[in-house]
Design a protein around this motif. Structure first.
Motif, PDB file in Angstrom:
ATOM      1  N   ALA A  99       0.931  -1.111   0.207  1.00  0.00           N
ATOM      2  CA  ALA A  99      -0.051   0.037   0.018  1.00  0.00           C
ATOM      3  C   ALA A  99       0.765   1.225  -0.014  1.00  0.00           C
ATOM      4  O   ALA A  99       1.985   1.153   0.261  1.00  0.00           O
ATOM      5  CB  ALA A  99      -0.956   0.060   1.001  1.00  0.00           C
ATOM      6  N   ARG A 100       0.201   2.329  -0.295  1.00  0.00           N
ATOM      7  CA  ARG A 100       1.003   3.776  -0.383  1.00  0.00           C
ATOM      8  C   ARG A 100       0.471   4.229   0.686  1.00  0.00           C
ATOM      9  O   ARG A 100      -0.599   4.569   1.300  1.00  0.00           O
ATOM     10  CB  ARG A 100       0.576   4.391  -1.775  1.00  0.00           C
ATOM     11  N   LEU A 101       1.739   4.924   1.433  1.00  0.00           N
ATOM     12  CA  LEU A 101       1.614   5.920   2.664  1.00  0.00           C
ATOM     13  C   LEU A 101       2.168   7.408   2.140  1.00  0.00           C
ATOM     14  O   LEU A 101       3.411   7.231   2.201  1.00  0.00           O
ATOM     15  CB  LEU A 101       2.063   5.156   3.829  1.00  0.00           C
ATOM     16  N   GLY A 102       1.454   8.118   1.898  1.00  0.00           N
ATOM     17  CA  GLY A 102       1.953   9.519   1.426  1.00  0.00           C
ATOM     18  C   GLY A 102       2.549   9.209   0.054  1.00  0.00           C
ATOM     19  O   GLY A 102       2.060   8.809  -0.841  1.00  0.00           O
ATOM     20  N   TYR A 105       5.980   3.845  -0.998  1.00  0.00           N
ATOM     21  CA  TYR A 105       5.221   2.233  -0.628  1.00  0.00           C
ATOM     22  C   TYR A 105       5.634   1.625   0.500  1.00  0.00           C
ATOM     23  O   TYR A 105       7.061   1.659   0.849  1.00  0.00           O
ATOM     24  CB  TYR A 105       5.010   1.487  -2.045  1.00  0.00           C
ATOM     25  N   LEU A 108       1.491  -2.696   4.860  1.00  0.00           N
ATOM     26  CA  LEU A 108       0.881  -2.182   5.834  1.00  0.00           C
ATOM     27  C   LEU A 108      -0.260  -3.049   6.287  1.00  0.00           C
ATOM     28  O   LEU A 108      -0.342  -4.071   5.550  1.00  0.00           O
ATOM     29  CB  LEU A 108      -0.166  -0.974   5.354  1.00  0.00           C
ATOM     30  N   THR A 112      -6.865  -2.632  11.609  1.00  0.00           N
ATOM     31  CA  THR A 112      -6.328  -2.322  12.696  1.00  0.00           C
ATOM     32  C   THR A 112      -6.012  -3.564  13.650  1.00  0.00           C
ATOM     33  O   THR A 112      -6.459  -4.787  13.526  1.00  0.00           O
ATOM     34  CB  THR A 112      -7.092  -1.270  13.412  1.00  0.00           C
ATOM     35  N   TYR A 162       5.792   9.876  15.240  1.00  0.00           N
ATOM     36  CA  TYR A 162       4.665   8.999  14.891  1.00  0.00           C
ATOM     37  C   TYR A 162       4.812   7.717  15.900  1.00  0.00           C
ATOM     38  O   TYR A 162       4.783   6.601  15.377  1.00  0.00           O
ATOM     39  CB  TYR A 162       4.740   8.424  13.283  1.00  0.00           C
ATOM     40  N   ARG A 168       1.537   4.007  13.143  1.00  0.00           N
ATOM     41  CA  ARG A 168       1.008   3.329  12.030  1.00  0.00           C
ATOM     42  C   ARG A 168       1.872   2.389  11.393  1.00  0.00           C
ATOM     43  O   ARG A 168       2.965   2.701  11.195  1.00  0.00           O
ATOM     44  CB  ARG A 168       0.348   4.106  10.924  1.00  0.00           C
ATOM     45  N   HIS A 170       3.996  -0.025   9.556  1.00  0.00           N
ATOM     46  CA  HIS A 170       4.239  -0.064   8.118  1.00  0.00           C
ATOM     47  C   HIS A 170       5.762  -0.503   7.997  1.00  0.00           C
ATOM     48  O   HIS A 170       6.756  -0.213   8.883  1.00  0.00           O
ATOM     49  CB  HIS A 170       4.260   1.312   7.397  1.00  0.00           C
ATOM     50  N   THR A 172       8.684  -0.160   5.280  1.00  0.00           N
ATOM     51  CA  THR A 172       8.952   0.598   4.169  1.00  0.00           C
ATOM     52  C   THR A 172       9.700  -0.202   2.984  1.00  0.00           C
ATOM     53  O   THR A 172      10.711  -0.753   3.140  1.00  0.00           O
ATOM     54  CB  THR A 172       9.785   1.784   4.481  1.00  0.00           C
TER      55      THR A 172
END
Length: 235
Positions: A99-102, A105, A108, A112, A162, A168, A170, A172
């Motif tokens: 998935a893309r975060l900002g 990629y 993720l 939750t 963060y 969150r 992730h 990277t």
């Protein structure tokens, strides 16, 4: 020397192998690995887009990189980490997905996971006494003007924006991308990673990473299995 407390799968895990190939470096051995051949993306493009995460290594951040506070030692950090890991049970994660975060990629969670959020917050709190406070110059290098009020408070209090409610999970897989590259990179990532994302991963260890000098690649120093010795699951 900087330390960090992360999650990364064990060295023999299929996801570890896939990530090492994609990023071009094995975070356990520190050795380079040949990039994969994937449709639609050249080897030179993969090398370019993975330059930043290649240095930091395949991981999910719990306690962001820190220098040891005055009076703390690597030995005391290791002792605390071993005791802490033994008091926490492993956490089964939801399925991971590309998935893309900002503008980058990563992997993720598909939904939750409150037990994971609790673990991440516990790590941040438990090991903050080992972290040397940031200087004003170090805070400025983290571009505080772009942070929300909550993120800025976290940066000053915990050394990373963060964490806690801003956390969150992730892992990277690229550096920042231009919009024109999103589709091709995402397709390549799915082609490479989807076969190893069918199984739900388990956070069964905490990994101590080290950066031995400024700008050096991060590498796994040691893995610390979660749970009591009699019941822990070690991959």
């Amino acid at each position: 020397m900087r330390y960090a407390i992360y999650f990364t799968p064990p060295p023999g895990d299929a996801l570890t192998h896939a990530a090492s190939v994609w990023l071009g470096r094995n975070v356990f051995s520190g050795l380079p690995v040949d990039h994969p051949v994937v449709p639609g993306l050249g080897l030179h493009e993969i090398a370019f887009h993975t330059a930043l995460p290649r240095r930091t290594g395949f991981h999910a951040t719990f306690k962001a990189p820190f220098r040891l506070a005055e009076g703390q030692t690597e030995s005391s950090l290791l002792n605390r980490l071993m005791r802490f890991a033994g008091s926490i049970e492993p956490v089964a994660l939801p399925r991971l997905e590309v998935a893309r975060l900002g503008d980058f990629y990563g992997l993720l969670l598909s939904r939750t996971c409150p037990p994971l959020d609790h673990l991440a917050a516990s790590v941040v709190q438990e090991f903050d006494a080992f972290r040397a406070p940031f200087s004003e110059a170090e805070i400025e290098r983290r571009s505080p003007e772009g942070l929300s009020a909550s993120q800025l408070a976290n940066l000053h209090r915990w050394g990373h924006p963060y964490v806690m409610d801003e956390f969150r999970f992730h892992m990277t897989l690229t550096g920042p991308l231009l919009g024109k590259d999103f589709q091709r990179v995402e397709a390549a990532l799915r082609h490479h990673f989807d076969p190893v994302l069918q199984e739900r991963p388990v956070v069964a260890n905490l990994a101590l990473f080290v950066e031995r000098e400024p700008g050096a690649p991060f590498q796994v120093h040691s893995l610390h299995p979660l749970g009591r010795i009699s019941v822990r699951k070690i991959a």
